[in-house]
Design a protein around this motif. Sequence first.
Motif, PDB file in Angstrom:
ATOM      1  N   LEU A   1      26.270  -0.056  55.986  1.00  0.00           N
ATOM      2  CA  LEU A   1      25.984   1.308  56.421  1.00  0.00           C
ATOM      3  C   LEU A   1      27.105   2.264  56.031  1.00  0.00           C
ATOM      4  N   VAL A   2      28.354   1.848  56.239  1.00  0.00           N
ATOM      5  CA  VAL A   2      29.490   2.708  55.884  1.00  0.00           C
ATOM      6  C   VAL A   2      29.472   3.021  54.393  1.00  0.00           C
ATOM      7  N   CYS A   3      29.257   2.005  53.561  1.00  0.00           N
ATOM      8  CA  CYS A   3      29.268   2.211  52.112  1.00  0.00           C
ATOM      9  C   CYS A   3      28.118   3.113  51.670  1.00  0.00           C
ATOM     10  N   ALA A   4      26.910   2.842  52.170  1.00  0.00           N
ATOM     11  CA  ALA A   4      25.742   3.620  51.752  1.00  0.00           C
ATOM     12  C   ALA A   4      25.820   5.067  52.226  1.00  0.00           C
ATOM     13  N   ILE A   5      26.214   5.276  53.481  1.00  0.00           N
ATOM     14  CA  ILE A   5      26.310   6.639  54.018  1.00  0.00           C
ATOM     15  C   ILE A   5      27.414   7.416  53.313  1.00  0.00           C
ATOM     16  N   SER A   6      28.531   6.755  53.038  1.00  0.00           N
ATOM     17  CA  SER A   6      29.635   7.420  52.336  1.00  0.00           C
ATOM     18  C   SER A   6      29.196   7.867  50.953  1.00  0.00           C
ATOM     19  N   ASP A   7      28.505   6.994  50.221  1.00  0.00           N
ATOM     20  CA  ASP A   7      28.020   7.359  48.898  1.00  0.00           C
ATOM     21  C   ASP A   7      27.046   8.525  48.974  1.00  0.00           C
ATOM     22  N   ALA A   8      26.156   8.500  49.969  1.00  0.00           N
ATOM     23  CA  ALA A   8      25.187   9.585  50.111  1.00  0.00           C
ATOM     24  C   ALA A   8      25.885  10.919  50.334  1.00  0.00           C
ATOM     25  N   LEU A   9      26.885  10.935  51.192  1.00  0.00           N
ATOM     26  CA  LEU A   9      27.622  12.176  51.464  1.00  0.00           C
ATOM     27  C   LEU A   9      28.333  12.686  50.212  1.00  0.00           C
ATOM     28  N   LEU A  10      28.922  11.771  49.461  1.00  0.00           N
ATOM     29  CA  LEU A  10      29.652  12.167  48.259  1.00  0.00           C
ATOM     30  C   LEU A  10      28.707  12.676  47.173  1.00  0.00           C
ATOM     31  N   VAL A  11      27.554  12.021  47.031  1.00  0.00           N
ATOM     32  CA  VAL A  11      26.573  12.474  46.039  1.00  0.00           C
ATOM     33  C   VAL A  11      26.052  13.860  46.403  1.00  0.00           C
ATOM     34  N   VAL A  12      25.711  14.063  47.656  1.00  0.00           N
ATOM     35  CA  VAL A  12      25.220  15.373  48.106  1.00  0.00           C
ATOM     36  C   VAL A  12      26.278  16.448  47.884  1.00  0.00           C
TER      37      VAL A  12
ATOM     38  N   GLY B   1      17.560   9.481  43.883  1.00  0.00           N
ATOM     39  CA  GLY B   1      17.619   8.235  43.133  1.00  0.00           C
ATOM     40  C   GLY B   1      18.984   7.576  43.215  1.00  0.00           C
ATOM     41  N   ALA B   2      20.046   8.385  43.103  1.00  0.00           N
ATOM     42  CA  ALA B   2      21.399   7.848  43.168  1.00  0.00           C
ATOM     43  C   ALA B   2      21.704   7.262  44.546  1.00  0.00           C
ATOM     44  N   VAL B   3      21.270   7.959  45.589  1.00  0.00           N
ATOM     45  CA  VAL B   3      21.488   7.462  46.952  1.00  0.00           C
ATOM     46  C   VAL B   3      20.696   6.174  47.174  1.00  0.00           C
ATOM     47  N   ALA B   4      19.463   6.133  46.661  1.00  0.00           N
ATOM     48  CA  ALA B   4      18.650   4.920  46.792  1.00  0.00           C
ATOM     49  C   ALA B   4      19.329   3.744  46.103  1.00  0.00           C
TER      50      ALA B   4
ATOM     51  N   PHE C   1      24.157  -2.086  47.972  1.00  0.00           N
ATOM     52  CA  PHE C   1      25.008  -2.584  49.055  1.00  0.00           C
ATOM     53  C   PHE C   1      24.231  -3.498  50.004  1.00  0.00           C
ATOM     54  N   THR C   2      22.954  -3.203  50.197  1.00  0.00           N
ATOM     55  CA  THR C   2      22.143  -4.083  51.044  1.00  0.00           C
ATOM     56  C   THR C   2      21.985  -5.455  50.392  1.00  0.00           C
ATOM     57  N   ALA C   3      21.676  -5.452  49.103  1.00  0.00           N
ATOM     58  CA  ALA C   3      21.514  -6.717  48.384  1.00  0.00           C
ATOM     59  C   ALA C   3      22.824  -7.482  48.328  1.00  0.00           C
ATOM     60  N   LEU C   4      23.921  -6.757  48.110  1.00  0.00           N
ATOM     61  CA  LEU C   4      25.224  -7.410  47.992  1.00  0.00           C
ATOM     62  C   LEU C   4      25.669  -8.021  49.310  1.00  0.00           C
ATOM     63  N   GLY C   5      25.489  -7.277  50.396  1.00  0.00           N
ATOM     64  CA  GLY C   5      25.937  -7.771  51.692  1.00  0.00           C
ATOM     65  C   GLY C   5      25.034  -8.825  52.286  1.00  0.00           C
TER      66      GLY C   5
END
Length: 218
Positions: free
Chosen positions: A40-51, A167-170, A176-180
Amino acid sequence: MTSALPGFLTGLGLIVAIGAQNAFVLRQGLRREHVVPVVLVCAISDALLVVAGVAGLGRLLEVAPWFEPAARWAAVTFLLAYATLAARRALRPQGAGLEPSGGSATTPLPEGSTRAVVVMTAASRSRVVATTVALTWLNPHVYVDTVLLLGSVASTHGDDRWWFAVGAVAASIVWFTALGLGARSLGGVLRGPAAWRAIDATVALMMLAVAAMLVRGA
């Protein structure tokens, strides 16, 4: 929607290359320790940075329309350079794969040496989350990849740049879900150098494909 696929491919290509953040997520997955908070931390952080990248560069385009073609060719140059580096890693790998550092792990030693077993105790959730935040937000490359590069490529899609961002956020969420969560089943494979050579080769092809899309749209 046609901009979402390039966003997914570009985002995925940028984050799959092994690094400190990915290694930490994979190792937590191998240990089955606080995996969901880490993802969650990794995905949310990436989403914020992309936005942030898409929104900031979007406003820049309103006052500097010349920035779009400049960003397009800068992105093409960067993607080609990125693809070259990934192809070089695939052809001439520098490491021997990825080894988990936690849980009950066996540490490989040179042939003829005594094999040592290192057992690490489980870390607290707060400590794991804090480490994930640090690996994500204190890494200067994450700002180059998400805010600058993804923001620049997104700007070339005009009004559809937010679909590119989706698309980038997805891609971040999927990776990260697959990796974790998939680490236990993939851990043995990902430790070997052959797997990461295949990943780097795939990254190189993806970056070349995205660069070609940008050139065709010029």
